[in-house]
Design a protein around this motif. Sequence first.
Motif, mmCIF file in Angstrom:
data_model
loop_
_atom_site.group_PDB
_atom_site.id
_atom_site.type_symbol
_atom_site.label_atom_id
_atom_site.label_comp_id
_atom_site.label_asym_id
_atom_site.label_seq_id
_atom_site.Cartn_x
_atom_site.Cartn_y
_atom_site.Cartn_z
ATOM 1 N N ALA A 167 9.001 -14.610 -12.763
ATOM 2 C CA ALA A 167 10.154 -14.801 -11.885
ATOM 3 C C ALA A 167 11.235 -13.789 -12.227
ATOM 4 O O ALA A 167 11.255 -13.213 -13.302
ATOM 5 C CB ALA A 167 10.687 -16.221 -12.042
ATOM 6 N N GLY A 168 12.133 -13.574 -11.281
ATOM 7 C CA GLY A 168 13.300 -12.745 -11.520
ATOM 8 C C GLY A 168 13.097 -11.257 -11.335
ATOM 9 O O GLY A 168 13.954 -10.466 -11.726
ATOM 10 N N TYR A 169 12.004 -10.838 -10.749
ATOM 11 C CA TYR A 169 11.783 -9.409 -10.518
ATOM 12 C C TYR A 169 12.588 -8.944 -9.310
ATOM 13 O O TYR A 169 12.634 -9.628 -8.286
ATOM 14 C CB TYR A 169 10.300 -9.115 -10.313
ATOM 15 N N VAL A 170 13.200 -7.799 -9.429
ATOM 16 C CA VAL A 170 13.970 -7.220 -8.331
ATOM 17 C C VAL A 170 13.183 -6.067 -7.724
ATOM 18 O O VAL A 170 12.250 -5.539 -8.339
ATOM 19 C CB VAL A 170 15.363 -6.746 -8.802
ATOM 20 N N ALA A 171 13.547 -5.654 -6.531
ATOM 21 C CA ALA A 171 12.807 -4.623 -5.800
ATOM 22 C C ALA A 171 12.651 -3.343 -6.602
ATOM 23 O O ALA A 171 11.595 -2.708 -6.573
ATOM 24 C CB ALA A 171 13.491 -4.338 -4.460
ATOM 25 N N SER A 172 13.675 -2.954 -7.342
ATOM 26 C CA SER A 172 13.612 -1.694 -8.083
ATOM 27 C C SER A 172 12.634 -1.729 -9.250
ATOM 28 O O SER A 172 12.284 -0.681 -9.791
ATOM 29 C CB SER A 172 14.998 -1.313 -8.578
ATOM 30 N N SER A 173 12.132 -2.906 -9.621
ATOM 31 C CA SER A 173 11.188 -3.007 -10.733
ATOM 32 C C SER A 173 9.736 -3.172 -10.260
ATOM 33 O O SER A 173 8.845 -3.398 -11.069
ATOM 34 C CB SER A 173 11.573 -4.170 -11.651
ATOM 35 N N VAL A 174 9.504 -3.032 -8.955
ATOM 36 C CA VAL A 174 8.171 -3.217 -8.394
ATOM 37 C C VAL A 174 7.743 -1.933 -7.680
ATOM 38 O O VAL A 174 8.517 -1.342 -6.928
ATOM 39 C CB VAL A 174 8.164 -4.401 -7.387
ATOM 40 N N ASP A 175 6.504 -1.509 -7.934
ATOM 41 C CA ASP A 175 5.941 -0.347 -7.241
ATOM 42 C C ASP A 175 4.942 -0.823 -6.192
ATOM 43 O O ASP A 175 4.067 -1.640 -6.495
ATOM 44 C CB ASP A 175 5.221 0.580 -8.214
ATOM 45 N N VAL A 176 5.085 -0.317 -4.977
ATOM 46 C CA VAL A 176 4.180 -0.685 -3.883
ATOM 47 C C VAL A 176 3.567 0.585 -3.311
ATOM 48 O O VAL A 176 4.266 1.573 -3.080
ATOM 49 C CB VAL A 176 4.944 -1.439 -2.765
ATOM 50 N N SER A 177 2.248 0.553 -3.093
ATOM 51 C CA SER A 177 1.549 1.662 -2.445
ATOM 52 C C SER A 177 0.884 1.132 -1.186
ATOM 53 O O SER A 177 0.420 -0.009 -1.150
ATOM 54 C CB SER A 177 0.486 2.252 -3.369
ATOM 55 N N THR A 178 0.845 1.952 -0.158
ATOM 56 C CA THR A 178 0.213 1.557 1.101
ATOM 57 C C THR A 178 -0.842 2.577 1.497
ATOM 58 O O THR A 178 -0.812 3.725 1.065
ATOM 59 C CB THR A 178 1.247 1.443 2.238
ATOM 60 N N SER A 179 -1.760 2.147 2.334
ATOM 61 C CA SER A 179 -2.787 3.023 2.875
ATOM 62 C C SER A 179 -3.110 2.530 4.281
ATOM 63 O O SER A 179 -3.198 1.328 4.516
ATOM 64 C CB SER A 179 -4.046 2.971 2.012
ATOM 65 N N GLN A 180 -3.264 3.450 5.179
ATOM 66 C CA GLN A 180 -3.611 3.080 6.551
ATOM 67 C C GLN A 180 -4.989 3.626 6.868
ATOM 68 O O GLN A 180 -5.240 4.822 6.734
ATOM 69 C CB GLN A 180 -2.590 3.631 7.533
ATOM 70 N N ASN A 181 -5.888 2.756 7.263
ATOM 71 C CA ASN A 181 -7.253 3.114 7.644
ATOM 72 C C ASN A 181 -7.993 3.883 6.560
ATOM 73 O O ASN A 181 -8.719 4.829 6.833
ATOM 74 C CB ASN A 181 -7.251 3.920 8.953
ATOM 75 N N GLY A 182 -7.778 3.506 5.307
ATOM 76 C CA GLY A 182 -8.505 4.121 4.212
ATOM 77 C C GLY A 182 -7.967 5.457 3.748
ATOM 78 O O GLY A 182 -8.584 6.117 2.918
ATOM 79 N N ALA A 183 -6.833 5.872 4.274
ATOM 80 C CA ALA A 183 -6.232 7.139 3.850
ATOM 81 C C ALA A 183 -5.728 7.011 2.416
ATOM 82 O O ALA A 183 -5.717 5.929 1.837
ATOM 83 C CB ALA A 183 -5.081 7.502 4.787
ATOM 84 N N ALA A 184 -5.301 8.108 1.847
ATOM 85 C CA ALA A 184 -4.793 8.112 0.478
ATOM 86 C C ALA A 184 -3.590 7.175 0.358
ATOM 87 O O ALA A 184 -2.841 6.971 1.313
ATOM 88 C CB ALA A 184 -4.388 9.531 0.082
ATOM 89 N N LEU A 185 -3.425 6.610 -0.828
ATOM 90 C CA LEU A 185 -2.280 5.737 -1.082
ATOM 91 C C LEU A 185 -0.988 6.542 -1.092
ATOM 92 O O LEU A 185 -0.944 7.653 -1.604
ATOM 93 C CB LEU A 185 -2.440 5.038 -2.428
ATOM 94 N N THR A 186 0.039 5.956 -0.504
ATOM 95 C CA THR A 186 1.365 6.573 -0.525
ATOM 96 C C THR A 186 2.370 5.529 -1.005
ATOM 97 O O THR A 186 2.197 4.333 -0.787
ATOM 98 C CB THR A 186 1.792 7.076 0.870
ATOM 99 N N ALA A 187 3.413 6.000 -1.666
ATOM 100 C CA ALA A 187 4.439 5.097 -2.194
ATOM 101 C C ALA A 187 5.248 4.500 -1.054
ATOM 102 O O ALA A 187 5.566 5.169 -0.068
ATOM 103 C CB ALA A 187 5.345 5.849 -3.152
ATOM 104 N N PHE A 188 5.565 3.221 -1.183
ATOM 105 C CA PHE A 188 6.430 2.530 -0.230
ATOM 106 C C PHE A 188 7.669 2.107 -0.997
ATOM 107 O O PHE A 188 7.568 1.438 -2.023
ATOM 108 C CB PHE A 188 5.723 1.298 0.359
#
Length: 73
Positions: free
Chosen positions: A30-51
Motif C-alpha cells: 500500500a501507499g505507492y504513488v505514481a512516480s514510484s511505478v513503472d508501466v510499459s505498454t505494447s500494441q499488437n505485439g510491438a516493442a514495449l514503450t514506457a507509459f
Amino acid sequence: MQPLFGLTLFLNEEAFLPVTLQNATGGDLAGYVASSVDVSTSQNGAALTAFSLTASSWYELGNGIYEVQMPAT
C-alpha cells in the motif's frame, strides 16, 4: 500473484486497468504513488514503450489494489 486474463481493451476508448501490488510473500503493498511505478505498454505485439503515470491516472483503492487510467489514445 496470479496473472489477470480476460481483460479486454478497445482502441480509442479510455480504460481503467486493475493492478495488484504484492511483495514476494504475497503481502499487499500500500501507499505507492505514481512516480514510484513503472508501466510499459505494447500494441499488437510491438516493442514495449514506457507509459508515464501521473497522479491523476493512478488510484489506490486499498489492500494493495490500484487502478491505472489509460487514455483513449
